[in-house]
Each structure stands twice: as C-alpha cells, then as structure tokens.
Design a protein around this motif. Structure first.
Motif, mmCIF file in Angstrom:
data_model
loop_
_atom_site.group_PDB
_atom_site.id
_atom_site.type_symbol
_atom_site.label_atom_id
_atom_site.label_comp_id
_atom_site.label_asym_id
_atom_site.label_seq_id
_atom_site.Cartn_x
_atom_site.Cartn_y
_atom_site.Cartn_z
ATOM 1 N N GLY A 122 0.785 -1.227 0.000
ATOM 2 C CA GLY A 122 0.000 0.000 0.000
ATOM 3 C C GLY A 122 0.821 1.283 0.000
ATOM 4 N N ARG A 123 0.097 2.377 -0.042
ATOM 5 C CA ARG A 123 0.698 3.710 -0.112
ATOM 6 C C ARG A 123 1.554 3.984 1.131
ATOM 7 N N GLY A 124 2.798 4.386 0.908
ATOM 8 C CA GLY A 124 3.669 4.764 2.005
ATOM 9 C C GLY A 124 4.215 3.615 2.827
ATOM 10 N N VAL A 125 4.015 2.380 2.395
ATOM 11 C CA VAL A 125 4.537 1.221 3.132
ATOM 12 C C VAL A 125 6.057 1.163 2.987
ATOM 13 N N ALA A 126 6.739 0.806 4.070
ATOM 14 C CA ALA A 126 8.176 0.561 4.039
ATOM 15 C C ALA A 126 8.429 -0.910 4.301
ATOM 16 N N VAL A 127 9.091 -1.565 3.362
ATOM 17 C CA VAL A 127 9.493 -2.960 3.527
ATOM 18 C C VAL A 127 11.015 -2.983 3.612
ATOM 19 N N GLU A 128 11.539 -3.320 4.769
ATOM 20 C CA GLU A 128 12.980 -3.291 4.973
ATOM 21 C C GLU A 128 13.640 -4.569 4.455
ATOM 22 N N ASN A 129 14.977 -4.591 4.510
ATOM 23 C CA ASN A 129 15.759 -5.626 3.844
ATOM 24 C C ASN A 129 15.624 -6.996 4.511
ATOM 25 N N LYS A 130 15.982 -8.015 3.709
ATOM 26 C CA LYS A 130 15.982 -9.410 4.168
ATOM 27 C C LYS A 130 14.592 -9.856 4.640
ATOM 28 N N LYS A 135 2.445 -14.646 -1.692
ATOM 29 C CA LYS A 135 1.494 -14.241 -2.724
ATOM 30 C C LYS A 135 0.166 -13.824 -2.097
ATOM 31 N N LYS A 136 -0.547 -12.953 -2.814
ATOM 32 C CA LYS A 136 -1.891 -12.508 -2.446
ATOM 33 C C LYS A 136 -1.950 -11.968 -1.019
ATOM 34 N N VAL A 137 -0.888 -11.288 -0.638
ATOM 35 C CA VAL A 137 -0.827 -10.577 0.642
ATOM 36 C C VAL A 137 -1.305 -9.149 0.417
ATOM 37 N N LYS A 138 -1.914 -8.554 1.428
ATOM 38 C CA LYS A 138 -2.292 -7.139 1.360
ATOM 39 C C LYS A 138 -1.694 -6.417 2.552
ATOM 40 N N ILE A 139 -0.829 -5.429 2.265
ATOM 41 C CA ILE A 139 -0.208 -4.608 3.302
ATOM 42 C C ILE A 139 -0.659 -3.174 3.066
ATOM 43 N N GLU A 140 -1.390 -2.614 4.019
ATOM 44 C CA GLU A 140 -2.074 -1.350 3.777
ATOM 45 C C GLU A 140 -1.251 -0.129 4.200
ATOM 46 N N TYR A 144 4.745 -0.603 8.545
ATOM 47 C CA TYR A 144 6.207 -0.702 8.581
ATOM 48 C C TYR A 144 6.602 -2.159 8.804
ATOM 49 N N ILE A 145 7.258 -2.732 7.793
ATOM 50 C CA ILE A 145 7.708 -4.119 7.855
ATOM 51 C C ILE A 145 9.219 -4.097 8.048
ATOM 52 N N THR A 146 9.663 -4.423 9.241
ATOM 53 C CA THR A 146 11.069 -4.295 9.568
ATOM 54 C C THR A 146 11.918 -5.369 8.887
ATOM 55 N N ALA A 147 13.229 -5.175 8.913
ATOM 56 C CA ALA A 147 14.148 -6.156 8.340
ATOM 57 C C ALA A 147 13.998 -7.513 9.027
ATOM 58 N N LEU A 148 14.277 -8.566 8.254
ATOM 59 C CA LEU A 148 14.304 -9.937 8.784
ATOM 60 C C LEU A 148 12.911 -10.445 9.174
ATOM 61 N N SER A 149 11.912 -10.022 8.409
ATOM 62 C CA SER A 149 10.540 -10.471 8.644
ATOM 63 C C SER A 149 10.106 -11.455 7.566
ATOM 64 N N GLU A 160 -0.725 1.271 9.327
ATOM 65 C CA GLU A 160 0.105 1.744 10.441
ATOM 66 C C GLU A 160 0.482 0.640 11.430
ATOM 67 N N VAL A 161 0.435 -0.601 10.981
ATOM 68 C CA VAL A 161 1.003 -1.696 11.766
ATOM 69 C C VAL A 161 2.521 -1.549 11.792
ATOM 70 N N THR A 162 3.132 -1.863 12.931
ATOM 71 C CA THR A 162 4.584 -1.764 13.074
ATOM 72 C C THR A 162 5.169 -3.108 13.491
ATOM 73 N N PHE A 163 6.081 -3.616 12.658
ATOM 74 C CA PHE A 163 6.902 -4.760 13.042
ATOM 75 C C PHE A 163 8.182 -4.231 13.687
ATOM 76 N N THR A 164 8.778 -4.989 14.616
ATOM 77 C CA THR A 164 10.048 -4.606 15.231
ATOM 78 C C THR A 164 11.001 -5.805 15.191
ATOM 79 N N ASN A 165 12.313 -5.531 15.368
ATOM 80 C CA ASN A 165 13.269 -6.642 15.302
ATOM 81 C C ASN A 165 14.415 -6.553 16.315
ATOM 82 N N ASP A 166 14.357 -5.599 17.244
ATOM 83 C CA ASP A 166 15.480 -5.405 18.176
ATOM 84 C C ASP A 166 14.951 -5.189 19.593
ATOM 85 N N ASN A 167 14.999 -6.226 20.408
ATOM 86 C CA ASN A 167 14.545 -6.127 21.798
ATOM 87 C C ASN A 167 15.444 -5.264 22.673
#
Length: 249
Positions: A122-130, A135-140, A144-149, A160-167
C-alpha cells in the motif's frame, strides 16, 4: 538520458526526463512515467507500469552504525510481468517483485526482499531488507515491515502496523545475535496500529485486533487483543481462509 547499452523493446512508452542506465532490460508493453530513474542491470518484464518520479534499482547506503545493512554485491532488481508501481517509490537493487504485484505511491522496498504474485503493497509502506512476502498478501497504508521479517501467503496487514526486530533498542553489541522480525503464517491478519515485538510468530489464520501490542506468539486460528495481547476467542469459522472464495489452495 538513455544508455546505448540498455535493451528497450520498441513498444515501450517513455515519459519525459527519463534516465535509464546501462544493461537495463525493458520488455514489451512497459510504460514509464515522467522523471523515472532505472539504475543499471534492472530487469522490467512485459506489461509493467512505472509511475512518475520512481527510482528502480537503487543501491543501499550503509550508515556507519547500521546493524543489518551489509556492503555486498547485490543481484539486479527484477520487476515481474504486469507489475504496477506508483509515483515516488524507491525499489532497491536486490529486490524481486513477482508477476502482478501492485505497489502504491510513496512506498519503499529494500534489498534482499522478495514479494509474491498478486500481492498489494500500500501507499507509504516501508518494507525493509531481508524480508520475504508471499502471494496474495495485502499490506495497507503506512505499515512498517522491519528487516528480517516473513509474511506468508494470504496475510493481511492493516494501516500503520509496526513490526520490530530489536529487543535491545540499539544498545549492546550482543543484540546483533538476536535480530529477528515477525513471522506471519499463512492467512494471518493484523489490525490497524498494532505493534509486533521482535521474533514473534503469528500462527496460521490468527487475528490480532486493532491497537494490540503482541509480546508472545499467537496460536493458529485465535484472536488476540490488548496490550499485552491475550487470547480472546477463536476466529469464527466463516472467516477462516479455507472458507473464502478467493482461496485456491
């Protein structure tokens, strides 16, 4: 500027002020908008549409203190058949977008990312590396899809869902051994404004209610809600992926 070493099919439509670098391949029926930049070695398959001011095949810059970005030789960016990419997007070298992917305006897709067929970014989505997206996924919008997801087939990620990767939130060198984004199993859904903590797995057909903070793995076919998210009830039978008309596996 168009490199003499680019291979562009005669049927390609080019906007104004285009820049196409060497060894680019653009197949039949592709349409490029105004001010599009296509970096070297990029491959654009037939029928794809690239809107104004988009950059394809950009190499990543590495900040001096980046913990995930690597300095390495990346494979060319590959844009599959009949892909649509909106205006003002940046798609990095080393990414692969499979056939019929749709990318909204202002999106960013980093290196070492693969996106499956018919997926919508979707508009303004950020998909980080790795990161791998099925298929047929919808990300609105503005997720924010963080690295290593990892996001498997038929998942839904709300705005406006937020994934994280660093505790460790950037502290201690030891943190680098534990970096891991979220894993969404097939058909999982995440409601608007939810936050998924590092390394969490959302099971098949599970649902995360809007505004939740997910701190523990979510079992398949369960609804979780709250901060921290807790099991609320089972996903209703009529909402299960296997009962949807568009599901074909």
């Amino acid at each position: 500027m168009i490199s003499e070493y680019a291979k562009i099919h005669d049927s390609v439509e080019l906007g104004h002020n285009i820049e196409i670098e060497e060894n680019v391949i653009i197949e039949e029926g592709v349409k490029l908008g105004n001010n599009v930049v296509v970096k070297k070695d990029t491959i654009i398959r037939k029928g794809s549409v690239i809107a104004d001011n988009t950059v394809l095949g950009k190499k990543p810059f590495k900040a001096s203190n980046s913990a995930v970005t690597q300095e390495k030789e990346l494979e060319p960016l590959i844009i599959g058949e009949y892909v649509t990419i909106g205006a003002n997007c940046v798609i990095y070298r080393g990414a692969k977008l499979n056939n019929f992917v749709f990318v909204g305006d202002l999106a960013s897709i980093r290196e070492d990312v693969e996106i499956g067929e018919y997926t919508i970014i979707g508009r303004g989505v950020a998909v980080e590396n790795k990161t791998t997206i099925g298929k047929k996924v919808k990300i609105e919008t503005n997720a924010y899809i963080t690295a290593l997801s990892t996001i498997e087939d038929y998942c839904f990620v709300a705005p406006e869902v937020t994934f994280t990767n660093d505790n460790f939130l950037g502290r201690t060198e030891d943190r680098k051994k534990y970096f891991k984004g979220a894993t969404l199993r097939k058909g999982a859904r995440v409601g608007a404004n939810s936050t998924i903590l590092p390394g969490i797995e959302i099971g098949e057909d599970a649902l995360v209610a809007a505004g939740s903070v997910v701190t523990k793995d979510v079992p398949p076919k369960k609804i979780v809600i709250g901060s921290p998210a807790k099991i609320f009830k089972d996903v209703p039978e009529e909402q299960l992926l296997e009962n949807q008309s568009y599901y074909n596996e």
